[in-house]
Scaffold this motif. Structure first.
Motif, short mmCIF file in Angstrom:
data_model
loop_
_atom_site.label_atom_id
_atom_site.label_comp_id
_atom_site.label_asym_id
_atom_site.label_seq_id
_atom_site.Cartn_x
_atom_site.Cartn_y
_atom_site.Cartn_z
N HIS A 1 45.87 -45.48 23.11
CA HIS A 1 44.94 -44.17 23.09
C HIS A 1 43.59 -44.77 23.19
O HIS A 1 42.88 -44.73 22.33
CB HIS A 1 45.23 -43.28 21.79
CG HIS A 1 46.66 -43.17 21.53
ND1 HIS A 1 47.16 -41.86 22.11
CD2 HIS A 1 47.54 -43.42 20.65
CE1 HIS A 1 48.60 -41.91 21.63
NE2 HIS A 1 48.76 -42.95 20.78
N HIS B 1 57.07 -46.44 19.91
CA HIS B 1 57.47 -46.44 18.92
C HIS B 1 58.97 -46.60 18.51
O HIS B 1 59.45 -47.67 18.30
CB HIS B 1 57.03 -45.37 17.69
CG HIS B 1 55.61 -45.14 17.75
ND1 HIS B 1 54.76 -46.36 17.29
CD2 HIS B 1 54.51 -44.24 18.14
CE1 HIS B 1 53.44 -46.08 17.56
NE2 HIS B 1 53.48 -44.77 18.11
N HIS C 1 55.74 -40.08 22.30
CA HIS C 1 56.10 -40.75 21.02
C HIS C 1 57.31 -40.14 20.64
O HIS C 1 57.68 -39.03 20.74
CB HIS C 1 55.14 -40.13 19.99
CG HIS C 1 53.66 -40.50 20.13
ND1 HIS C 1 52.73 -39.51 20.60
CD2 HIS C 1 52.88 -41.71 20.02
CE1 HIS C 1 51.47 -40.27 20.62
NE2 HIS C 1 51.47 -41.66 20.52
N ASP D 1 49.14 -49.34 20.46
CA ASP D 1 48.77 -47.64 19.89
C ASP D 1 47.20 -47.48 19.68
O ASP D 1 46.49 -48.70 20.38
CB ASP D 1 49.22 -47.74 18.44
CG ASP D 1 49.71 -46.06 18.18
OD1 ASP D 1 49.44 -45.25 19.11
OD2 ASP D 1 50.23 -45.84 17.29
N HIS E 1 51.52 -48.80 25.26
CA HIS E 1 51.16 -47.66 24.39
C HIS E 1 49.76 -47.67 23.73
O HIS E 1 49.50 -48.42 22.77
CB HIS E 1 52.10 -47.15 23.53
CG HIS E 1 51.91 -45.87 22.59
ND1 HIS E 1 51.94 -44.92 23.34
CD2 HIS E 1 51.53 -45.60 21.60
CE1 HIS E 1 51.63 -43.75 22.57
NE2 HIS E 1 51.32 -44.30 21.48
ZN LIG Z 1 50.47 -43.26 19.90
#
Ligand SMILES: [Zn+2]
Length: 471
Positions: free
Chosen positions: A97, A282, A245, A333, A95
């Motif tokens: 970005h 998450h 998420h 993340d 995961h």
């Molecule tokens: Zn995220």
């Protein structure tokens, strides 16, 4: 007489066969041999081969064995020496970005919703365009390759641009088209982002075997039930997985109860959202019943310990998830909530966080965490048959880690060191799909100087705009 001729013919055949057999190392060369003092395969038996080597040809692992076995059978165009090196599968960052590397440190020490709504979303609307995404993603790929990550699951804007960067830098990625019900850098709202996302997925399906285009609906508080349903329908129609998420914060759970009369994962289940391949990032606040839903529906979970700690989202019940049979991987993340893309740190923190939460040092031992960062993560994102472990027939995504730093002295247990000692800087060579992306710490597919200059220039622009606004 006839008998003698037959024997001679037979002997000739044997001699010829011998010449053609693969042990004639001088004949056809394979692409690559990667040697290691230890080969940590992460196969189902946790096999570790001492003084071993991995043979790679045409992007595939064709043999794994001892140094002697491999060199008897094969000779390669290139061989990476294995003195003081550990060879293992590339790390899977489930995961991220990626382009948010450019927002690294822009707003720290804030609550998730405050951070997201008052800092990140406005900064994204103001600064994020295709060029930002290109530079930020390339910067992230450099950081990930340097640290031994070979696959990542990304969620950001301008997915075509992300895919172009991944195409060029040689990594493997599942790249989401972000679906969100607000004006975003690349869409006007949910319908627009879904339409553009579908077009992107059609453009990239089947185009590059390293790139899987997927949908990334943001969360259940940033999309309505109808929009989430429509996204799942589009994903099913296109045969594309979804990354989202899930149950990240107490806010999300309360919002779900207030809006739908049930908790977050129950809500997703009630609208059939888990009907296709789903990667849930998450999952900090699932109930026991919801953990059972995730296991039954084969939803892959990505644990992001650093981000969860930094934003104080909570401690995900990883041991319970694993016990229930849920496939769990690790992720960083975005760099705006981490603030780096270091999977070694995620491993360490994942383990320590569970231990201290349960006041039990036996939970989440090194071997379990190493699985989460490799084959466990690969399985959680649906790529477990292709990558995540070193096994014959799998794609050749592997790394060499140097064990010659002072913090490797002494080494009693390789797995312990990989999880509890290693840093990103210990990774020396990175191979994806049989191609070298980094050799002896030299980046081969990314121009480090150019990307540093571009990232620095764009950051100066952002800094200037922020100072002007704060004046
Ligand atoms: Zn995220």
């Amino acid at each position: 007489m006839k008998h003698t001729t037959e024997i001679i013919a037979l002997l000739l055949c044997i001699a010829l066969l011998g010449a053609c057999a693969p042990d004639a190392a001088t004949d056809e060369k394979i692409d690559l041999i990667v040697e290691g003092k230890s080969i940590v395969t992460m196969d189902e038996h946790d096999t570790i081969i001492e003084n071993g080597a991995v043979a790679v040809d045409d992007g595939v692992i064709i043999a794994i064995g001892t140094h002697a076995e491999i060199h008897e059978q094969y000779s390669a165009v290139e061989t990476l020496g294995g003195d003081n090196r550990v060879v293992m599968p590339g790390l899977v960052n489930g995961h991220s970005h990626a382009a948010m590397t450019l927002l690294r440190g822009i707003a720290d020490d804030l609550e998730l919703m405050d951070w997201l709504i008052n800092y990140i979303f406005p900064a994204e609307v103001e600064f994020v365009d295709a060029e930002f995404v290109r530079i930020g993603t390339e910067l992230a790929c450099w950081e990930m390759i340097r640290g031994g990550t070979t696959t990542f699951v990304d969620m950001y804007y301008y997915p075509d641009v992300i895919a172009d960067v991944v195409d060029r830098c040689g990594m493997r990625a599942m790249i989401s088209a972000t679906i969100i019900d607000q004006r975003s850098p690349d869409a006007e709202g949910a319908d627009d982002s879904l339409q553009k996302g579908s077009a992107y997925i059609k453009r990239w399906q089947g185009r590059n075997s390293r790139i899987t285009p997927i949908f990334g609906p943001h969360a259940n508080f940033s999309l309505t039930a109808d929009q989430l349903r429509a996204t799942r329908e589009a994903a099913t129609a296109l045969g594309a997985p979804i990354s989202i998420h899930v149950a990240e914060s107490p806010f999300e759970i309360q919002n779900s109860i207030d809006t739908y009369g049930m908790t977050s994962i129950e809500f997703f289940e009630s609208i059939g959202f888990f009907d296709g391949p789903t990667i849930a990032a998450h999952v900090v606040w699932p109930t026991e019943a919801e953990i059972a839903i995730l296991a039954e529906r084969n939803v892959g979970v990505i644990h992001n310990p650093t981000s969860n700690m930094k934003i104080a989202s909570g401690i995900a019940p990883i041991t319970d998830l694993l016990k229930a049979g849920v496939h769990v991987g690790l992720g960083t993340d975005g760099a705006a909530s981490n603030n780096d893309l270091d999977m070694w740190e995620e491993m360490r923190l994942a383990s320590f966080l569970q231990k201290v939460e349960q006041m039990d040092p036996k939970v989440l031992p090194a071997g379990t965490v190493l699985r989460m960062a490799t084959i466990g993560g690969a399985t959680a994102i649906g790529l477990g048959n292709d990558i995540g472990s070193l096994e014959v027939g799998k794609r050749a995504d592997l790394i060499q880690v140097a064990f010659d730093d002072v913090h490797h002295v002494p080494t009693y247990n390789v797995v312990s060191h990989l999880v509890y000692v290693n840093d990103e800087q210990d990774v020396v060579s990175v191979i994806v799909d049989g191609k070298l992306l980094m050799r002896e710490r030299e980046m081969l597919t990314i121009d480090t100087k150019r990307i540093t200059a571009e990232a620095t220039a764009i950051a100066a622009k952002i800094q200037g705009a922020l100072e002007k606004r704060n004046r």
